[in-house]
Design an enzyme around this catalytic site. Structure first.
Site, mmCIF file in Angstrom:
data_model
loop_
_atom_site.group_PDB
_atom_site.id
_atom_site.type_symbol
_atom_site.label_atom_id
_atom_site.label_comp_id
_atom_site.label_asym_id
_atom_site.label_seq_id
_atom_site.Cartn_x
_atom_site.Cartn_y
_atom_site.Cartn_z
ATOM 1 N N TYR A 156 -1.917 -0.927 10.890
ATOM 2 C CA TYR A 156 -2.206 -1.525 9.582
ATOM 3 C C TYR A 156 -1.022 -1.301 8.638
ATOM 4 O O TYR A 156 -0.505 -2.229 8.013
ATOM 5 C CB TYR A 156 -3.488 -0.929 8.991
ATOM 6 C CG TYR A 156 -3.606 -1.165 7.501
ATOM 7 C CD1 TYR A 156 -3.843 -2.441 6.995
ATOM 8 C CD2 TYR A 156 -3.440 -0.110 6.587
ATOM 9 C CE1 TYR A 156 -3.908 -2.655 5.619
ATOM 10 C CE2 TYR A 156 -3.505 -0.322 5.225
ATOM 11 C CZ TYR A 156 -3.739 -1.600 4.742
ATOM 12 O OH TYR A 156 -3.794 -1.824 3.392
ATOM 13 N N LYS A 216 1.978 -3.908 6.719
ATOM 14 C CA LYS A 216 2.400 -3.924 5.307
ATOM 15 C C LYS A 216 3.912 -3.780 5.187
ATOM 16 O O LYS A 216 4.568 -4.486 4.428
ATOM 17 C CB LYS A 216 1.704 -2.794 4.535
ATOM 18 C CG LYS A 216 0.208 -2.979 4.394
ATOM 19 C CD LYS A 216 -0.115 -4.131 3.465
ATOM 20 C CE LYS A 216 -1.575 -4.476 3.476
ATOM 21 N NZ LYS A 216 -1.889 -5.762 2.854
ATOM 22 N N SER A 220 0.837 -1.199 0.000
ATOM 23 C CA SER A 220 0.000 0.000 0.000
ATOM 24 C C SER A 220 0.870 1.246 0.000
ATOM 25 O O SER A 220 1.986 1.244 0.548
ATOM 26 C CB SER A 220 -0.850 -0.023 1.273
ATOM 27 O OG SER A 220 -1.428 1.235 1.494
HETATM 28 P P1 NAD Z 1 -11.088 -6.704 1.269
HETATM 29 O O1 NAD Z 1 -11.304 -6.671 2.735
HETATM 30 O O2 NAD Z 1 -12.265 -6.466 0.379
HETATM 31 O O3 NAD Z 1 -10.416 -8.093 0.835
HETATM 32 C C1 NAD Z 1 -9.541 -8.798 1.684
HETATM 33 C C2 NAD Z 1 -10.056 -10.226 1.801
HETATM 34 O O4 NAD Z 1 -9.173 -10.969 2.651
HETATM 35 C C3 NAD Z 1 -11.453 -10.307 2.407
HETATM 36 O O5 NAD Z 1 -12.296 -11.037 1.525
HETATM 37 C C4 NAD Z 1 -11.261 -11.049 3.741
HETATM 38 O O6 NAD Z 1 -12.363 -11.883 4.044
HETATM 39 C C5 NAD Z 1 -9.975 -11.823 3.463
HETATM 40 N N1 NAD Z 1 -9.175 -12.143 4.672
HETATM 41 C C6 NAD Z 1 -8.774 -11.302 5.651
HETATM 42 N N2 NAD Z 1 -8.045 -11.978 6.561
HETATM 43 C C7 NAD Z 1 -7.993 -13.277 6.134
HETATM 44 C C8 NAD Z 1 -7.387 -14.456 6.657
HETATM 45 N N3 NAD Z 1 -6.723 -14.473 7.819
HETATM 46 N N4 NAD Z 1 -7.531 -15.607 5.959
HETATM 47 C C9 NAD Z 1 -8.225 -15.628 4.792
HETATM 48 N N5 NAD Z 1 -8.822 -14.549 4.263
HETATM 49 C C10 NAD Z 1 -8.695 -13.381 4.936
HETATM 50 O O7 NAD Z 1 -9.913 -5.673 0.938
HETATM 51 P P2 NAD Z 1 -9.396 -5.119 -0.464
HETATM 52 O O8 NAD Z 1 -9.721 -3.675 -0.540
HETATM 53 O O9 NAD Z 1 -9.792 -6.035 -1.568
HETATM 54 O O10 NAD Z 1 -7.821 -5.208 -0.199
HETATM 55 C C11 NAD Z 1 -7.060 -6.317 -0.621
HETATM 56 C C12 NAD Z 1 -5.627 -6.124 -0.168
HETATM 57 O O11 NAD Z 1 -5.122 -4.886 -0.695
HETATM 58 C C13 NAD Z 1 -5.472 -6.020 1.350
HETATM 59 O O12 NAD Z 1 -4.284 -6.684 1.720
HETATM 60 C C14 NAD Z 1 -5.341 -4.525 1.593
HETATM 61 O O13 NAD Z 1 -4.617 -4.249 2.741
HETATM 62 C C15 NAD Z 1 -4.597 -4.079 0.340
HETATM 63 N N6 NAD Z 1 -4.823 -2.654 0.001
HETATM 64 C C16 NAD Z 1 -6.097 -2.184 -0.166
HETATM 65 C C17 NAD Z 1 -6.306 -0.825 -0.458
HETATM 66 C C18 NAD Z 1 -7.689 -0.277 -0.612
HETATM 67 O O14 NAD Z 1 -7.849 0.963 -0.585
HETATM 68 N N7 NAD Z 1 -8.726 -1.087 -0.806
HETATM 69 C C19 NAD Z 1 -5.208 0.040 -0.588
HETATM 70 C C20 NAD Z 1 -3.928 -0.486 -0.423
HETATM 71 C C21 NAD Z 1 -3.737 -1.841 -0.137
HETATM 72 N N1 UFG Z 2 -12.325 11.502 3.340
HETATM 73 C C1 UFG Z 2 -13.319 12.397 3.716
HETATM 74 N N2 UFG Z 2 -14.460 11.869 4.242
HETATM 75 C C2 UFG Z 2 -14.665 10.533 4.403
HETATM 76 C C3 UFG Z 2 -13.654 9.641 4.006
HETATM 77 C C4 UFG Z 2 -12.481 10.165 3.490
HETATM 78 O O1 UFG Z 2 -13.159 13.604 3.591
HETATM 79 O O2 UFG Z 2 -15.721 10.137 4.909
HETATM 80 C C5 UFG Z 2 -11.080 12.049 2.724
HETATM 81 C C6 UFG Z 2 -9.829 11.734 3.503
HETATM 82 O O3 UFG Z 2 -9.596 12.725 4.482
HETATM 83 C C7 UFG Z 2 -8.772 11.708 2.382
HETATM 84 C C8 UFG Z 2 -9.548 11.183 1.179
HETATM 85 O O4 UFG Z 2 -10.928 11.415 1.462
HETATM 86 O O5 UFG Z 2 -8.346 13.021 2.104
HETATM 87 C C9 UFG Z 2 -9.345 9.691 0.922
HETATM 88 O O6 UFG Z 2 -9.602 8.982 2.133
HETATM 89 P P1 UFG Z 2 -9.738 7.390 2.154
HETATM 90 O O7 UFG Z 2 -10.051 6.993 3.547
HETATM 91 O O8 UFG Z 2 -10.662 6.933 1.085
HETATM 92 O O9 UFG Z 2 -8.279 6.905 1.701
HETATM 93 P P2 UFG Z 2 -6.839 7.128 2.366
HETATM 94 O O10 UFG Z 2 -5.986 7.774 1.324
HETATM 95 O O11 UFG Z 2 -6.945 7.787 3.681
HETATM 96 O O12 UFG Z 2 -6.347 5.642 2.619
HETATM 97 C C10 UFG Z 2 -6.589 4.564 1.687
HETATM 98 C C11 UFG Z 2 -6.716 3.260 2.461
HETATM 99 C C12 UFG Z 2 -5.398 2.921 3.097
HETATM 100 C C13 UFG Z 2 -4.346 2.862 2.031
HETATM 101 C C14 UFG Z 2 -4.277 4.154 1.262
HETATM 102 C C15 UFG Z 2 -3.338 3.983 0.112
HETATM 103 O O13 UFG Z 2 -7.720 3.373 3.455
HETATM 104 O O14 UFG Z 2 -5.482 1.679 3.698
HETATM 105 O O15 UFG Z 2 -5.563 4.495 0.742
HETATM 106 O O16 UFG Z 2 -3.079 5.182 -0.509
HETATM 107 F F1 UFG Z 2 -3.158 2.623 2.592
#
Ligand code: NAD
Ligand code: UFG
Length: 330
Positions: free
Chosen positions: A148, A152, A124
């Site tokens: 979190y 990572k 991330s």
């Molecule tokens: P998500 O929660 O939709 O998907 C993650 C999946 O992993 C879920 O289906 C959950 O049930 C499963 N899971 C969690 N712990 C588990 C375990 N111990 N065993 C088996 N399954 C397990 O999240 P996502 O948004 O699809 O994110 C996927 C990956 O990308 C994550 O590792 C997250 O940290 C990373 N990531 C997401 C974002 C974002 O903004 N969505 C940004 C950066 C990184």
């Molecule tokens: N924001 C609002 N109101 C809300 C939610 C978010 O104003 O209800 C703003 C936040 O302050 C930020 C922007 O919208 O400026 C994006 O916020 P998000 O929570 O959607 O995303 P972040 O960038 O804070 O973080 C996300 C994931 C992290 C990941 C990161 C990677 O939550 O886990 O993107 O860039 F690491």
């Protein structure tokens, strides 16, 4: 040979499964359904006409993970499974370290025991902490601001050490920026439980009338309109980045790539685009800054383009339209 997708019923994992199946790969999903639903497997089948094998197994259950490797010829793992809510990680650090790190270690033990040495890991942009400048390159200093993010960063380090110790391993670390949007079918998308933490699912729930208004966390940042700027990337572009990353697995050791668009949009840019594209007003209130947030975060995504031939192609309008299409159906 098959590709194991941990977390494959989750938001990014499900879109990646669809992309891989459409490109002719055989995928096997492992997920404990802690943050997703079993129906996602049906939706993947509806979209692709192929039903992937699905194991409802927790990565913390090492015997369960072993069984998946025993029963299949897996040569590559795409590792999405993990807990991802920043606020929850502050309240429950031990659960987060255990789930994300122990889960990854169990996976690595079983990969090694079954001669599977190719891994793509979901990292991330959070590992850049508070970057000194933007756009962010892969060689910027790393730090974290919450448990979190620390999981990572630690997993990245573990994978680097593994590759130093065992030169059979190839690992690709993909640092995602902010995925939003959904598959055009509206069947799969971002469907968080409870009140969403992230911006786009919050906006779509306001649009649907499930939440009264959006809270905009601060309008006094040094950005063009004072609200936080992020690199929003269509989840389908992010998914295809994993397919492109398979190329980097041909090289032993660790490779790292940012997956973003290189564009920064503010919170109000997102609200305005969503309103314009979908013809729905999003009421909002400006509130306090959210603790730990930074003003600007966007990628220099040129390394992935140069080395993997991957580039995000979908624009903000498509992201907003598909996110709303998904919310309407669900
Ligand atoms: P998500 O929660 O939709 O998907 C993650 C999946 O992993 C879920 O289906 C959950 O049930 C499963 N899971 C969690 N712990 C588990 C375990 N111990 N065993 C088996 N399954 C397990 O999240 P996502 O948004 O699809 O994110 C996927 C990956 O990308 C994550 O590792 C997250 O940290 C990373 N990531 C997401 C974002 C974002 O903004 N969505 C940004 C950066 C990184
Ligand atoms: N924001 C609002 N109101 C809300 C939610 C978010 O104003 O209800 C703003 C936040 O302050 C930020 C922007 O919208 O400026 C994006 O916020 P998000 O929570 O959607 O995303 P972040 O960038 O804070 O973080 C996300 C994931 C992290 C990941 C990161 C990677 O939550 O886990 O993107 O860039 F690491």
């Amino acid at each position: 040979m098959s590709i194991l997708v941990t977390g494959g019923t989750g938001y990014i994992g499900s879109h990646t499964c669809v992309d891989f199946i459409e490109k002719g790969k055989e995928v096997i999903i492992l997920d404990n359904l802690s943050n997703s639903k079993a129906e996602v497997v049906d939706y993947i089948e509806q979209i692709t006409s192929v039903r992937p094998k699905f194991y409802e197994i927790d990565l913390l259950d090492r015997d369960g993970v072993k069984k998946v490797f025993d029963e299949n010829d897996i040569d590559t793992v795409i590792h999405f499974a993990g807990l991802k809510a920043v606020g929850e990680s502050v309240a429950k650090p031990v659960e987060y370290y255990h789930n994300n790190i122990t889960g990854t270690l169990n996976l690595l033990f079983e990969m090694r025991d079954h001669n599977c040495f190719n891994l793509v890991f979901s990292s991330s942009a959070t590992v850049y902490g508070k970057p000194e400048s933007v756009p962010i390159r892969e060689d910027f200093p790393l730090s974290t601001t919450n448990p979190y993010g620390t999981t990572k960063l630690y997993i990245e380090r573990i994978l680097e050490d593994l590759c130093i110790a065992d030169d059979r391993f190839s690992v690709v670390l993909l640092r995602y920026f902010n995925p939003i949007g959904a598959h055009e079918s509206g069947l799969i998308g971002d469907n968080p439980n409870g009140i969403p933490n992230n911006l786009m699912p919050y906006v779509t729930r306001v649009a649907k009338g499930k939440l009264p208004h959006l809270n905009v966390f601060g309008n006094d940042y040094e950005t063009h309109d004072g609200t936080g700027v992020r690199d929003y990337i269509h989840v389908l572009d992010l998914a295809s980045g994993h397919f492109s990353a398979l190329k980097a697995l041909e090289k032993r050791g660790v490779s790292v790539y940012n997956l973003g668009t290189g564009n920064g949009y503010s919170v109000l840019d997102i609200v305005n685009a969503f309103e314009r594209v979908n013809g729905i007003r999003i009421p909002y209130q400006i509130t306090e800054r959210r603790k730990g947030d930074i003003a600007e975060c966007f990628a220099d995504a040129s390394k992935a383009e140069r080395e993997l031939g991957w580039k995000a192609t979908r624009g903000l309008d498509e992201m907003c339209a598909s996110a709303w299409n998904f919310e309407k159906i669900h």
